[in-house]
Design an enzyme around this catalytic site. Structure first.
Site, PDB file in Angstrom:
ATOM      1  N   LEU A   1       0.832  -1.202   0.000  1.00  0.00           N
ATOM      2  CA  LEU A   1       0.000   0.000   0.000  1.00  0.00           C
ATOM      3  C   LEU A   1       0.872   1.260   0.000  1.00  0.00           C
ATOM      4  CD1 LEU A   1      -3.020   0.878   0.235  1.00  0.00           C
ATOM      5  CD2 LEU A   1      -2.660   0.994   2.711  1.00  0.00           C
TER       6      LEU A   1
ATOM      7  N   SER B   1       3.595  -6.629   2.331  1.00  0.00           N
ATOM      8  CA  SER B   1       2.431  -5.977   2.912  1.00  0.00           C
ATOM      9  C   SER B   1       1.163  -6.334   2.136  1.00  0.00           C
ATOM     10  CB  SER B   1       2.683  -4.464   2.977  1.00  0.00           C
ATOM     11  OG  SER B   1       1.736  -3.820   3.791  1.00  0.00           O
ATOM     12  N   GLN B   2       0.396  -5.332   1.700  1.00  0.00           N
ATOM     13  CA  GLN B   2      -0.817  -5.611   0.936  1.00  0.00           C
ATOM     14  C   GLN B   2      -0.526  -6.493  -0.279  1.00  0.00           C
ATOM     15  OE1 GLN B   2      -4.044  -2.506   0.023  1.00  0.00           O
ATOM     16  NE2 GLN B   2      -2.952  -2.595  -1.926  1.00  0.00           N
TER      17      GLN B   2
ATOM     18  N   ASP C   1       6.411  -4.258  14.187  1.00  0.00           N
ATOM     19  CA  ASP C   1       5.988  -3.792  12.862  1.00  0.00           C
ATOM     20  C   ASP C   1       5.297  -2.429  12.929  1.00  0.00           C
ATOM     21  OD1 ASP C   1       5.251  -4.923   9.880  1.00  0.00           O
ATOM     22  OD2 ASP C   1       3.633  -3.704  10.706  1.00  0.00           O
TER      23      ASP C   1
END
Length: 296
Positions: free
Chosen positions: A38, A105-106, A222
């Site tokens: 993202l 991530s995404q 994180d």
């Protein structure tokens, strides 16, 4: 003149094994395809490219330049289709040797969408780098930036609507206090997990199990993925107590092949402290200890 020829031939014969070894080393590395997260773009992966080139010279690495920055908010199924069109030719060129997917991530969810919907993919190893594989539920800077009038406890009112599902982050927003609504409304994560009846579930599971190896990387510092254990397929119960992967319904019922992968020893999990979300792909220690060995 004639006397020098045997010496030259002897030197060549001595060097030939070294030359063959050097060529073999570069040829044996499978292509690596990187999918960003993202608000990211391919420009953010320069350090990762350097690490791969230094450790595995000659590796064909492609950091896909699609759905960059704000475009990464597009619905995830739309992104899956776009990345699929870009990735498929790379897979075809690799042939039987296959490719590796490294997804951040995404991007890790996009890659799962690819893996489960491509019946002829040839992905050898899927590396999921700090990806919310079981969804997201937390007050983070990203949330405050995107939806400044919402907090985690009431974001479901937006995300679990037709309009809300046009935002990628809402496609994997998993509110443990409104699980029933999530299951019924989620356009992406719920069907991907087969948490509700899905006509393609059997085929998607079969496609996922074409994988040889899955590597899950995440850590407690994180600061974005919430709970951070989502990167390991763990998630909150209704009391916001984290249950690890083996206690998740999707694992116990083997809805998309997670338990099958685990039973055959095909899942490796790394929990790495001290790494904030935006540094996973730039951290050399993470690369050396958790990624490098899988990119052969």
């Amino acid at each position: 003149m004639t006397a020098s020829r045997p010496k030259a031939l002897q030197t060549f014969c001595l060097l030939l094994p070294l030359l063959v070894w050097m060529v073999d080393r570069s040829l044996c590395y499978k292509p690596v395809i990187v999918v960003h997260g993202l608000f990211d773009s391919s420009a953010n992966f320069k350090n990762l490219l350097q690490y791969i080139n230094e450790s595995h010279p000659g590796t064909n690495v492609t950091v896909l330049d699609l759905f960059d920055n704000k475009e990464s908010l597009q619905p995830l199924w739309k992104q899956v289709q776009g990345f699929k069109e870009a990735i498929y030719p790379i897979m075809q060129n690799a042939g039987r040797d296959g490719v590796h997917l490294l997804c951040y991530s995404q991007g890790g969810l996009i890659c799962r969408g690819l893996l489960q919907t491509m019946p002829d993919h040839n992905v050898d190893t899927f590396i999921s780098l700090s990806s919310p594989q079981m969804g997201q539920y937390g007050d983070t800077d990203y949330l405050r930036y995107l939806f400044p009038t919402y907090v985690k406890s009431n974001l479901y009112r937006l995300c679990y609507t037709q309009m809300g599902q046009t935002f990628s982050i809402c496609n994997f927003w998993n509110d443990p206090h409104h699980h029933g609504i999530y299951v019924n409304v989620s356009d992406f994560l719920a069907p991907l997990n087969s948490e509700r009846p899905e006509p393609n579930a059997t085929d998607w599971k079969k496609n996922f199990l074409r994988l040889r190896k899955m590597v899950l990387i995440g850590g407690p510092d994180d600061g974005v993925i919430t709970p951070w254990e989502s990167s390991h397929f763990g998630f909150y119960d209704e009391n916001e107590t984290v249950l690890e992967m083996k206690y998740q319904m999707v694992y116990q019922d083997d809805t998309f092949g997670l338990r099958s992968m685990d039973y055959r020893g095909a899942i490796t999990v790394y929990g790495v402290p001290g790494v904030v979300h935006t540094m996973w792909h730039s951290n050399q220690t993470v690369f050396k200890n958790c990624i490098e060995k899988w990119l052969t």
